[in-house]
Design a protein around this motif. Structure first.
Motif, short mmCIF file in Angstrom:
data_model
loop_
_atom_site.label_atom_id
_atom_site.label_comp_id
_atom_site.label_asym_id
_atom_site.label_seq_id
_atom_site.Cartn_x
_atom_site.Cartn_y
_atom_site.Cartn_z
N SER A 36 0.76 -1.02 0.01
CA SER A 36 0.01 -0.10 0.05
C SER A 36 0.81 1.27 -0.07
CB SER A 36 -1.02 -0.16 1.37
OG SER A 36 -1.64 -1.30 1.33
N TYR A 37 1.85 1.16 0.51
CA TYR A 37 2.71 2.28 0.82
C TYR A 37 3.28 2.67 -0.68
CZ TYR A 37 6.89 5.40 2.08
OH TYR A 37 7.53 6.46 2.34
N VAL A 38 4.01 1.62 -1.31
CA VAL A 38 4.51 2.02 -2.59
C VAL A 38 3.22 2.29 -3.68
CG1 VAL A 38 6.55 0.60 -2.31
CG2 VAL A 38 4.77 -0.67 -3.34
N THR A 39 2.32 1.76 -3.33
CA THR A 39 0.96 2.00 -4.37
C THR A 39 0.71 3.39 -4.28
OG1 THR A 39 0.74 -0.44 -4.32
CG2 THR A 39 -1.05 1.00 -5.38
N TYR A 40 0.12 3.81 -3.06
CA TYR A 40 -0.45 4.86 -2.64
C TYR A 40 0.29 6.10 -2.05
CZ TYR A 40 -4.11 1.63 -3.80
OH TYR A 40 -5.01 0.78 -4.28
N GLY B 152 -7.26 -2.03 6.16
CA GLY B 152 -7.72 -0.53 6.42
C GLY B 152 -6.53 0.49 6.31
N ILE B 153 -5.48 -0.04 6.76
CA ILE B 153 -4.19 0.97 6.55
C ILE B 153 -4.20 1.31 4.93
CG2 ILE B 153 -1.74 1.13 6.57
CD1 ILE B 153 -1.98 -0.47 9.26
N ARG B 154 -4.43 0.26 4.15
CA ARG B 154 -4.47 0.52 2.46
C ARG B 154 -5.37 1.52 2.43
NH1 ARG B 154 -7.87 -1.17 -1.05
NH2 ARG B 154 -7.13 -1.15 -3.15
N TYR B 155 -6.52 1.26 2.60
CA TYR B 155 -7.65 2.10 2.40
C TYR B 155 -7.44 3.57 2.89
CZ TYR B 155 -12.52 3.33 1.31
OH TYR B 155 -13.68 3.71 1.06
N ILE B 156 -6.97 3.81 3.99
CA ILE B 156 -6.76 5.00 4.51
C ILE B 156 -5.73 5.83 3.67
CG2 ILE B 156 -5.64 6.23 6.50
CD1 ILE B 156 -7.27 4.36 8.61
N TRP B 157 -4.72 5.09 3.32
CA TRP B 157 -3.64 5.89 2.44
C TRP B 157 -4.20 5.95 1.04
CZ3 TRP B 157 1.17 2.37 3.83
CH2 TRP B 157 1.67 2.87 5.06
N TYR C 163 -7.20 6.86 0.40
CA TYR C 163 -8.41 8.02 0.39
C TYR C 163 -7.87 8.97 1.33
CZ TYR C 163 -11.73 5.38 -2.12
OH TYR C 163 -12.50 4.93 -3.42
N ARG C 164 -6.42 9.12 1.33
CA ARG C 164 -5.96 10.01 2.63
C ARG C 164 -6.14 11.48 2.59
NH1 ARG C 164 -1.65 8.94 -0.69
NH2 ARG C 164 -0.32 10.68 -1.22
N HIS C 165 -6.91 11.98 1.26
CA HIS C 165 -7.30 13.20 0.91
C HIS C 165 -8.76 13.37 1.44
CE1 HIS C 165 -9.03 10.80 -2.30
NE2 HIS C 165 -9.89 11.84 -2.75
N ASN C 166 -9.52 12.39 1.79
CA ASN C 166 -10.84 12.61 2.12
C ASN C 166 -11.23 11.90 3.55
OD1 ASN C 166 -13.70 11.88 2.45
ND2 ASN C 166 -13.88 11.70 0.09
N LYS C 167 -11.64 13.11 4.37
CA LYS C 167 -11.40 12.80 5.88
C LYS C 167 -12.45 11.90 5.94
CE LYS C 167 -10.50 15.60 10.04
NZ LYS C 167 -10.49 16.87 10.55
N TYR C 168 -13.67 12.20 5.60
CA TYR C 168 -14.97 11.12 5.76
C TYR C 168 -14.37 9.75 5.66
CZ TYR C 168 -19.50 8.84 5.68
OH TYR C 168 -20.57 8.04 5.79
N GLN C 169 -13.70 9.43 4.73
CA GLN C 169 -13.06 8.02 4.38
C GLN C 169 -12.24 7.62 5.28
OE1 GLN C 169 -14.78 6.11 2.18
NE2 GLN C 169 -16.03 7.77 1.34
N VAL C 170 -11.17 8.49 5.89
CA VAL C 170 -10.29 8.03 6.83
C VAL C 170 -11.09 7.79 8.38
CG1 VAL C 170 -8.40 8.96 8.20
CG2 VAL C 170 -8.65 9.36 5.50
N LEU C 171 -12.06 8.88 8.60
CA LEU C 171 -12.47 8.52 9.96
C LEU C 171 -13.52 7.41 9.79
CD1 LEU C 171 -13.55 12.29 10.85
CD2 LEU C 171 -11.67 10.91 11.78
#
Lengths: 528, 447
Positions: free
Chosen positions: A67-71, A162-167, A169-177
């Motif tokens: 996820s780190y290298v991808t996102y 979940g970590i993958r998803y947060i990274w 969509y990290r620009h979107n606070k709704y998704q992160v929370l």
């Protein structure tokens, strides 16, 4: 022309190849998984603790570094490039392999736990289950069961994906929370608290009860079963607390939260099934079927499951009432009358709402009232003829049928096994009675809706494509109409992927009964 | 009555759907591009792998049969306005019509560049264009995109998504500066460059070089003579009405097919809508040809009403548009001049990260708000439109700016900062009035 369709479809000959780093990191994850597979197939590891740590560690490192290298090495923003060019996310060969493998795992888990190495009749665990013995001993002081293995892997999947998803969509606070929320509820409420409580109070093994505070009927379909009831009642204040909370969740907490925020408060913020779908299932959300036909099937199937679980639960409770007349203050008489009044109350509510809600004037309202009326009638008939059954059928066979067909096959085997083929929310969309019940509340009695931004829709289809529940969001957005659908879990991805900023998840009480009526005439305001 | 619509883009299809809503007329839609209507703005997402072709179709295929709209994939070759028939490549006999709607869209501009008709050179407008772009993408070392508009940046983003290096040759000295105000134009310029796209500003295409086999292999920059090797050249220097094939007829054509405000052409029972139509007397502040999705949709609705006996003048209402520049969304409501205009004041707030901004314009004398320009921030269309329609003053808008909030939940709100810019610029001591939540928005809109 046909070439365009072919080259851009799932049969695209130029499928994307991953970068060397993506290949390396996924290989690390697969190495961790291989240890589990080897254990399942009988490889005995000398030092279970070390191998378990290695396995879970490698999977974690693999997924997180992938996820780190991808996102995380990319600028923030919508990251859907090449999804339909990648075999795993476009029903390619690797998707089929994954689908078959997960399905096989679930079949073994539910039907043949001995294959995983579960020791029967006091024998020591072997294979995969034995690999998890050290962790289970450490957390609660007993050897692992197949459910402990499952719970551990399930929780780990939600955390690392979940970590993958947060990274992503990290620009979107709704998704992160939202993702932090499902990770928290899975790790704390579904896994750690129940397991630690059992470790602290080993007497509960004989009379087990569910200690997941967010789990509730009808998703937790055995809540009212005699053995579960016994477990709660015979376990002091904790059991009593769970009993009261369980009832309060069904009748007060859940309707109130659904009224305020829609069913998303549960389905995409709290629920474990939803949690897995939103995290590990995210690469597959675009595979849900958006056709009108699929919607018709969905409406029938999910509501039939809801009717099934209702009938089954009433039957089980009714039968149990007779068993211990002196133990419970609630008698069969009171129950039969009480549940009839409750269901008649629901009919009354539907009747009251039908003038306000256009959908209820059509088939939906009649069907709801009809089905409930039949349930009440049969219940009362059996009550008055003094039968021990609530619905002419033995409650035990009803409940075992539900447990097998819905609880195991539908929610587990199909629900997760088919992620890579039918999308991540197969169970939530077609099968979950909880989603069915919350959906009815959401549709007819909630402040929640997705609003459309005037005439800005360009009908591109990103919203519909990435709707995991298979809602054709575009069909509403291009009309300028609000989206109020029973199945919407409020994940917010339609609003995130919209390239024109057309969709917004909102709550408002001002127009609660007319929230879909405001159509902007195809998004266009024309003066006559 | 038999109605034929040439073109199955958003204009033609909206016309067909509304004619069906309003009448029982026989409807045939002819298109040589595709069997079914698809969303043209979604072309880029097919290439980028966000969607498949099937996902870009706004209506399932059974929709057309159910609504008795006949679809014909064929190419119209000739129209006989006297006999009221048209001929196609595929049909043996001419097809009669009672009313004809021409909705044939645009075609990419070519400005007589040497080599513009070589293989490996093309516009980006249709499914066929996409097919060609796809065909040339395999093993592509570099693509060149000529033109700095909405389509140019889409094409650049597409190549970027497949890690194909791309050079943009842009005539202007800053991206889309002929439409965007300077600050916004600078923001998008920075954004494009931050993504590693080779953006050449203030230069023109010299020529496209033939590799000897009739295929493009490089371009030169006119001003510097620099040669840029490439395997594909995308021509995205704007579009013009797709009317060349109609020019030998009696139909009155200037840049586009000339129509009055009922969308009628110079020939009875023939209408033109969408990108290919040129309005004789556009309402004030609007252009005669507006090649955007939204106006195409409005024209489709208007022509349907006129054909079905509800005489309706075309009124595009208050201007709005939107786009997305790689990761920055853009929305505009009302008039947003490119350069400062006398008598119009501008409040401009930009986020420190340089990827979000809000611009609000108003008349210096009357204080009436005239336009909104937004980057990386979503505003609610209905609210902005109501302010513009009701001629709200800048103070009224500023004090309740949050009514327009349309960003997702939990996003940071910048209304205090925007208001601070306004206070600083005008010396006003205005404070915000409660404007949060959907209920307040509904109350405002219904008032």
């Amino acid at each position: 022309m046909s070439q365009v369709y072919k080259s851009l479809s799932i049969a695209n000959p130029d499928t994307l190849s991953w970068s060397p780093l993506q290949k390396l990191t996924s290989a690390i994850g697969i190495a961790g998984l291989t240890i589990l597979i080897a254990a399942t197939f009988g490889v005995t590891f000398p030092n279970a603790t070390a191998w378990l740590i290695a396995s879970l560690g490698l999977m974690t490192v693999g997924v997180v570094s992938f996820s780190y290298v991808t996102y995380l090495q990319q600028p923030a923003g919508i990251k859907n490039n090449n999804i339909w060019h990648d075999r795993i996310s476009s029903r390619g060969i690797s998707a089929w392999v994954a689908g078959v493998a997960i399905t096989a795992f679930y079949i073994v888990l539910y039907q043949y736990p001995q294959v995983l190495g579960l020791g029967s009749d006091g024998a020591a665990n072997t294979g995969l289950v034995a690999l998890f013995d050290p962790l289970s001993q450490w957390i609660k002081g007993v050897p692992a069961s197949q459910w402990f293995v499952y719970g551990t892997l399930y929780t780990l999947a939600i955390i690392i994906f979940g970590i993958r998803y947060i990274w992503k969509y990290r620009h979107n606070k709704y998704q992160v929370l939202r993702t932090i929320s499902v990770m928290f509820f899975q790790t704390g409420f579904a896994f750690l608290i129940p397991e630690l409580m059992e470790g602290l109070n080993k007497s509960t093994y004989n009379k087990w009860f569910d200690k997941d505070m967010k789990n509730m009927w009808p998703l937790d379909y055995d809540f009212f079963f005699d053995w579960h009831w016994e477990g709660m009642i015979s376990n002091g204040s904790i059991g009593l607390f769970m009993l009261i909370l369980g009832i309060a969740m069904i009748f007060f907490i859940s309707p109130l939260l659904t009224y305020l925020y829609g069913k998303r408060w549960y389905c995409s913020w709290v629920c474990g099934c939803g949690g897995l779908a939103e995290t590990a299932g995210d690469p597959f959300r675009q595979l849900s079927d958006k056709s009108l036909k699929a919607w018709k099937i969905e409406r029938w199937v999910i509501h039939l499951v809801l009717v099934f679980v209702t009938i089954m639960t009433i039957a089980v409770l009714y039968t149990q009432m007779g068993n211990n007349p002196e133990q419970y203050w609630l008698t069969r008489d009171m129950f039969a009358i009480g549940i009839s009044i409750l269901l008649l109350g629901v009919i009354g509510l539907v009747y009251y709402l039908k003038d306000k809600h256009p959908d209820l004037q059509q088939d939906a309202g009649k069907i709801i009232m009809g089905v409930l009326a039949v349930i009440v009638a049969i219940l009362l008939i059996n009550y008055f003829i003094g039968s021990g059954n609530a619905f002419f059928i033995d409650a035990y066979s009803l409940r075992s049928a539900y447990g097998f067909y819905i609880g195991a096959i539908f929610s587990g085997i199909i629900g997760v096994g088919f992620y890579p083929l039918m999308g991540s929310r197969v169970w939530c969309r077609y099968g979950c009675p909880m989603a069915g019940l919350l959906g009815l509340q959401q549709k007819f009695f909630s402040r929640f809706r997705i609003t459309t931004n005037g005439g800005q829709c360009i009908s591109c289809g990103n919203c519909s494509t990435y709707c995991e529940m298979g809602i054709d969001v575009r069909s509403y957005a291009q009309k300028g109409q609000n989206i109020v659908r029973a199945s919407c879990v409020g994940c917010g991805v339609c609003a995130a992927v919209c390239p024109r900023g057309v969709l917004r998840l909102e709550n408002g009480s001002d127009d609660i009964y007319e929230k879909t009526l405001d159509i902007r005439v195809d998004g266009v305001r024309l003066s006559e | 009555m038999k109605i034929i619509i040439i073109g199955n883009g958003i204009s033609g299809i909206t016309a067909a759907r509304y004619i069906r809503k309003l009448s029982d007329h026989e409807i045939t839609v002819i298109s040589s591009e595709s069997a079914h209507h698809y969303s043209r703005p979604a072309l880029m997402y097919m290439y980028m792998g966000h969607m498949r072709y099937v996902d870009t179709k706004p209506y399932e295929d059974h929709f057309w049969t159910k609504n008795r709209i006949s679809l014909l994939q064929d190419h119209v070759t000739e129209i006989d306005y006297q006999q009221k028939t048209l001929s196609t490549k595929g049909l043996n006999a001419p097809m009669p019509y009672d009313k004809l709607i021409i909705a044939v869209g645009s075609m990419p501009n070519k400005f007589g560049w040497p080599g513009q008709d070589l293989k490996g050179v093309g516009g980006f407008y249709s499914l066929q264009d996409l097919e060609q772009i796809e065909a040339y993408s395999k093993g592509l070392k570099r693509a060149v995109v000529v033109g700095g508009g909405l389509i140019g940046i889409e094409l650049a983003e597409m190549y970027h998504s497949r890690h194909i290096p791309v050079t943009m040759i842009v005539r202007e000295s800053s991206y889309w500066e002929n439409v965007l105000p300077a600050e916004e134009s600078a923001m998008i310029t920075r954004h494009i460059q931050s993504r590693g796209i080779d953006l050449r500003l203030g230069v023109n295409l010299g020529e496209i070089i033939d590799d000897g086999s009739g295929t493009a292999c490089a371009v030169t920059v006119k001003e510097t003579g620099e040669r840029i090797d490439c395997g594909y050249v995308g021509l995205t220097a704007g579009v013009r009405p797709n009317v060349d094939w109609l020019k030998s007829s009696d139909l009155h054509i200037e840049k586009g097919i000339v129509v009055n405000h009922h969308l009628e052409t110079s020939i009875p029972d023939v209408y033109a809508i969408g990108d290919c139509a040129q309005i004789t007397e556009p309402v004030s502040g609007r252009r005669a040809i507006e090649a955007v999705w939204y106006t195409g949709r409005m024209m489709g609705q208007t022509v349907a009403k006129n054909i079905c006996g509800v005489t309706t003048a075309y009124d595009p209402g208050i201007w709005f548009n939107s786009a997305k520049f790689i990761d920055i969304e853009y929305q505009v409501y009302g008039d947003v001049p490119t350069n400062p205009v006398d008598g119009i004041s501008s409040i401009y707030w930009e986020h420190p990260d340089g990827e979000q901004s809000v611009r609000i314009l108003y008349r210096s004398d009357t204080q009436v708000v005239t336009g909104f320009n937004l980057m990386g921030i979503r505003f609610r269309h209905e609210v902005c439109e109501k302010w513009l329609r009701d001629q709200a003053t800048i103070e009224a808008v500023m004090s309740r700016l949050e009514l327009a909030h349309f960003d997702p939940e939990f996003y940071q709100r910048h209304y205090e900062d925007i208001m601070a810019v306004y206070r600083q610029q005008t010396g006003s001591s205005i404070t915000a009035k409660p404007s949060r939540g959907l209920n307040r928005v509904l109350q405002f809109l219904k008032a």
